[in-house]
Design an enzyme around this catalytic site. Structure first.
Site, PDB file in Angstrom:
ATOM      1  N   GLY A  47       0.792  -1.225   0.000  1.00 45.16           N
ATOM      2  CA  GLY A  47       0.000   0.000   0.000  1.00 45.16           C
ATOM      3  C   GLY A  47       0.819   1.266   0.000  1.00 45.16           C
ATOM      4  O   GLY A  47       0.264   2.366   0.000  1.00 45.16           O
ATOM      5  N   HIS A  48       2.150   1.170   0.002  1.00 47.70           N
ATOM      6  CA  HIS A  48       3.001   2.366   0.120  1.00 47.70           C
ATOM      7  C   HIS A  48       4.112   2.319  -0.909  1.00 47.70           C
ATOM      8  O   HIS A  48       5.241   2.001  -0.563  1.00 47.70           O
ATOM      9  CB  HIS A  48       3.585   2.445   1.523  1.00 47.70           C
ATOM     10  CG  HIS A  48       4.090   3.793   1.895  1.00 47.70           C
ATOM     11  ND1 HIS A  48       5.372   4.215   1.620  1.00 47.70           N
ATOM     12  CD2 HIS A  48       3.489   4.825   2.519  1.00 47.70           C
ATOM     13  CE1 HIS A  48       5.541   5.443   2.099  1.00 47.70           C
ATOM     14  NE2 HIS A  48       4.415   5.830   2.644  1.00 47.70           N
ATOM     15  N   PHE A  49       3.965   2.613  -2.042  1.00 46.79           N
ATOM     16  CA  PHE A  49       2.781   3.004  -2.798  1.00 46.79           C
ATOM     17  C   PHE A  49       2.648   2.038  -3.969  1.00 46.79           C
ATOM     18  O   PHE A  49       3.660   1.677  -4.561  1.00 46.79           O
ATOM     19  CB  PHE A  49       2.925   4.430  -3.326  1.00 46.79           C
ATOM     20  CG  PHE A  49       3.064   5.471  -2.254  1.00 46.79           C
ATOM     21  CD1 PHE A  49       1.942   5.949  -1.592  1.00 46.79           C
ATOM     22  CD2 PHE A  49       4.308   5.954  -1.899  1.00 46.79           C
ATOM     23  CE1 PHE A  49       2.061   6.929  -0.622  1.00 46.79           C
ATOM     24  CE2 PHE A  49       4.432   6.926  -0.915  1.00 46.79           C
ATOM     25  CZ  PHE A  49       3.318   7.410  -0.267  1.00 46.79           C
TER      26      PHE A  49
END
Length: 140
Positions: A47-49
């Site tokens: 999720g990052h990124f």
């Protein structure tokens, strides 16, 4: 040099939150130089990124803190204890850390007063500073 098995005998952190792969230099209570091999398999990269993986700054700070915990918990008097964050000052992020980087984690203890202390912490990729901070801690 301490490997990951040795590290897990000193600090309570475990995967996926164990963020130090080895310790190359150690002076208990004074200094430590750790290493984190950053791979795309780290869970936070999902999720990052998406499409542009960047190691979160707070994770870099946690890796530095774990290195500092190893420095302090390597002292016989602190065996079996836990080191907690007390605070962070003068935090600066200087470069992105991405999969494939080898993060060097350097912590120097600059103040040690009983169960409380302060460490100067710098994370490097090659010879370039990625992050730096003054970390305060409590040993319980």
């Amino acid at each position: 040099m301490l490997n990951v098995d040795d590290i897990q005998k000193i600090i309570p952190h475990r995967p996926p939150f164990l963020l130090v792969d080895r310790i190359d230099e150690l002076e208990p209570g004074i200094y430590g130089l750790g290493v984190k091999n950053v791979t795309m398999n780290e869970p936070y990269f999902a999720g990052h990124f998406p499409g542009k993986a960047v190691m979160p700054g707070v994770i870099i700070l946690e890796a530095l803190a774990q290195t500092g915990a190893i420095v302090m918990l390597s002292l016989k008097k602190n065996e079996g204890k836990i080191v907690y964050f007390g605070g962070m000052d003068k935090v600066k992020f200087r470069r992105q850390v991405v999969p494939g980087d080898v993060l060097k984690l350097e912590v120097k203890i600059i103040k040690d007063k009983g169960n409380f202390g302060v460490g100067s912490a710098v994370a490097y990729v090659e010879d370039e500073v990625a992050a730096e901070a003054i970390l305060t801690f409590a040993i319980m």
